[in-house]
Design an enzyme around this catalytic site. Sequence first.
Site, short mmCIF file in Angstrom:
data_model
loop_
_atom_site.label_atom_id
_atom_site.label_comp_id
_atom_site.label_asym_id
_atom_site.label_seq_id
_atom_site.Cartn_x
_atom_site.Cartn_y
_atom_site.Cartn_z
CG ASP A 243 -2.32 0.63 0.82
OD1 ASP A 243 -2.32 1.80 0.38
OD2 ASP A 243 -3.36 -0.05 0.95
CB VAL A 267 0.72 0.45 -7.84
CG1 VAL A 267 0.78 -0.72 -6.89
CG2 VAL A 267 -0.60 1.17 -7.78
CG ASN A 352 -22.44 4.81 -10.84
OD1 ASN A 352 -23.64 5.12 -10.94
ND2 ASN A 352 -21.84 4.67 -9.68
CE1 TYR A 358 -13.36 2.76 -8.90
CE2 TYR A 358 -15.60 2.24 -9.57
CZ TYR A 358 -14.49 1.99 -8.77
OH TYR A 358 -14.52 0.96 -7.86
P1 NAD Z 1 -10.36 1.44 -0.14
O1 NAD Z 1 -10.26 2.85 -0.58
O2 NAD Z 1 -10.89 1.14 1.20
O3 NAD Z 1 -8.97 0.69 -0.33
C1 NAD Z 1 -8.18 0.83 -1.48
C2 NAD Z 1 -6.74 0.69 -1.08
O4 NAD Z 1 -5.94 0.89 -2.27
C3 NAD Z 1 -6.33 1.74 -0.06
O5 NAD Z 1 -5.68 1.14 1.03
C4 NAD Z 1 -5.41 2.65 -0.85
O6 NAD Z 1 -4.39 3.28 -0.09
C5 NAD Z 1 -4.82 1.68 -1.88
N1 NAD Z 1 -4.25 2.43 -2.99
C6 NAD Z 1 -4.82 3.44 -3.66
N2 NAD Z 1 -3.94 3.95 -4.55
C7 NAD Z 1 -2.80 3.24 -4.44
C8 NAD Z 1 -1.54 3.30 -5.07
N3 NAD Z 1 -1.26 4.23 -6.00
N4 NAD Z 1 -0.58 2.40 -4.71
C9 NAD Z 1 -0.83 1.46 -3.75
N5 NAD Z 1 -2.02 1.38 -3.12
C10 NAD Z 1 -2.98 2.26 -3.44
O7 NAD Z 1 -11.23 0.71 -1.27
P2 NAD Z 1 -12.06 -0.65 -1.24
O8 NAD Z 1 -13.48 -0.31 -1.14
O9 NAD Z 1 -11.46 -1.64 -0.33
O10 NAD Z 1 -11.82 -1.11 -2.76
C11 NAD Z 1 -10.85 -2.05 -3.16
C12 NAD Z 1 -11.00 -2.29 -4.67
O11 NAD Z 1 -12.34 -2.73 -4.94
C13 NAD Z 1 -10.79 -1.04 -5.51
O12 NAD Z 1 -10.12 -1.39 -6.70
C14 NAD Z 1 -12.20 -0.58 -5.80
O13 NAD Z 1 -12.27 0.17 -6.99
C15 NAD Z 1 -12.93 -1.90 -5.91
N6 NAD Z 1 -14.38 -1.76 -5.64
C16 NAD Z 1 -14.87 -1.43 -4.41
C17 NAD Z 1 -16.25 -1.32 -4.22
C18 NAD Z 1 -16.87 -0.98 -2.88
O14 NAD Z 1 -18.12 -0.92 -2.78
N7 NAD Z 1 -16.13 -0.76 -1.83
C19 NAD Z 1 -17.11 -1.54 -5.27
C20 NAD Z 1 -16.58 -1.87 -6.51
C21 NAD Z 1 -15.22 -1.99 -6.68
#
Ligand code: NAD
Length: 452
Positions: A243, A267, A352, A358
Site C-alpha cells: 500500500d 503502484v 455510473n 472510474y
Molecule cells: P479502499 O479505498 O478502502 O482501499 C483501497 C486501497 O488501495 C487503499 O488502502 C489505498 O491506499 C490503496 N491504494 C490506492 N492507490 C494506491 C496506489 N497508488 N498504490 C498502492 N495502493 C494504493 O477501497 P475498497 O473499497 O477496499 O476497494 C478495493 C477495490 O475494490 C478497488 O479497486 C475498488 O475500486 C474496488 N471496488 C470497491 C467497491 C466498494 O463498494 N467498496 C465496489 C466496486 C469496486
Amino acid sequence: MTDRLMSLAHNPLTRGLVRALGLPQPTQLARARVGWSARPFVDRVLAVGGTPGGFARQQVHAALTEGGARVVESASEGADPELHGIVFDATGLEGPGGLRALYDFFHPRGPRLARNARVLVVAAVPEEMERPAAAAAARGVEGFVRSLGKEVGRRGVTVNLIYLARGAEARLSGPLRFFCGVACTYVSGQAVRLSTGVRPPSAVPLHEALDGKVALVTGAARGIGEATAQRLAQEGARVVCLDVPALEEALKATASRIGGEALVLDVTATDAPARLVAALKERHGGVDIVVHNAGITRDRTFAKMTPEQWDAVLAVNLAAIVAVDEALSEGGVLRDDGRLVYLSSISGVAGNFGQTNYATSKAALIGYVAALAPRLAGRGICANAVAPGFIETAMVDKMPLMTREVGRRLNSLSQGGLPRDVAELITFLASPGAFGVTGNTVRVCGQGLIGA
Ligand code: NAD
C-alpha cells in the site's frame, strides 16, 4: 459503516416498527468464520436433480457426497427436511420442451429452501450446442437463475449458474464447493463459465488450499484488500501486503496480524514495477497469486471533470496494473499454475453517473482478463476479474447519505456486502481448485439491480 436499518430490523424493540413502516427487513446473512474444510457440507441436505442426458450429474453427486452432504435425489425421499441447497444439472437440455424440467424440479422444492441456502444450476455452453433450439434452452436457464435469485434473495438464498464446457466436468468440484458453500454469501445471479483450456494443477487441496503459495495483494492496508490478505493467509498463503506510504502504519498492522509482509509502495511510481519484481524475487523467488486490488475514485460529472481527476484514476486502476503485470512476466516472477485476480466494479459493467473515469478503468479490466486468460492458459495460469457492487468500506463512506442508503438496498439481498464477502470470492479464484475458471468477470453484488 453501520447498516442502521439492519440493526433496527433485528432489534426486538424496533423490529415491529420497521415492519409497520413497510421498510425492507434484510436477513442476517450467514458467513464463514474459518477457512475451508475438507467436508464443508456435513449436516447439510442438498436436493440434486437434472434433465435426462446431462453430463454433470455424476460429478455433482460425487463432489457433494465427498464434501459430506446428504444428497436427496427423489421427490419422495426425505419429503420434509429443510433443504440447505439445490443443485440441478441442466446440461442435457435439448430444446424448449425440456425447460419444463426446471419448473417440475424447483416448484415443489423452492418452499423447502432454508434461510441462506444455496442454489446452483449447471447448463451446457450455448455456443457449443449443435442445434439452435438446444442453445436457446441452455441460455434460457440463465433467465430462470437470475429471476429465482431475485425472488429468494430476501431470505439470504444465493442462486448461480455454471456454464460447463464439454470435457470440463472434472473441474466442477472446486466451483461447486464455493457456490454451494457458506462463503458464497454475496455472489448471486452470476453465470460463470467453466472451460478446459487451463492445464490442471498437480494437486487440489481441499483445506489450507493455499499452503506454500506466495500472494501479493495491492491496496492491502484496509477495506477489501485487507480482508483479502487476511483470508488468503487463513488459507495458508504467505502474503505480501502492498500500500501507499501514507497508510504505512495500517499496512504494517495488517501484515503483522496475518504473519505476512508489508511493502510500502505507490503502484503508480515509475520504479514501482521494478521494485516489486525485485522484492518478490529476493524474498520469495516468485509469486503464485496476484490480487490487483488497489483502486481510487475521483467522482465528478464528465462536464466538470479535470484532466488530473481523469488521469489519477486511470493511472492507479489500469495503467499501473498493466505495467506491474508486464514487469512480473518479463522478470519471470509469476509462477506456473498462478492465479491473477483483478478488482473491477459494477460501474465497469453498467457505467455510473459521475464515474466516467472510474468506469472506463474498471470496464478495461474486464476486457483485459478476457484477452489475458487464453494467453496464460498453457502455463496453468488463470486470470479473472471480480466486480463488487455495494461493499461496506471507506470507499462508500464518501457517498452522500441518501445515495448510500439507496445503493445499499438495490440488490436481491437488500443490504451491502462486507469486504470478507469479496475476499471469499477472490480466495476461491486464487485457489488451485478454480482451474476451470478463467477469463470470467464475476460480480459480488448480492445480485445488484444495476447492470444486471
Ligand atoms: P479502499 O479505498 O478502502 O482501499 C483501497 C486501497 O488501495 C487503499 O488502502 C489505498 O491506499 C490503496 N491504494 C490506492 N492507490 C494506491 C496506489 N497508488 N498504490 C498502492 N495502493 C494504493 O477501497 P475498497 O473499497 O477496499 O476497494 C478495493 C477495490 O475494490 C478497488 O479497486 C475498488 O475500486 C474496488 N471496488 C470497491 C467497491 C466498494 O463498494 N467498496 C465496489 C466496486 C469496486
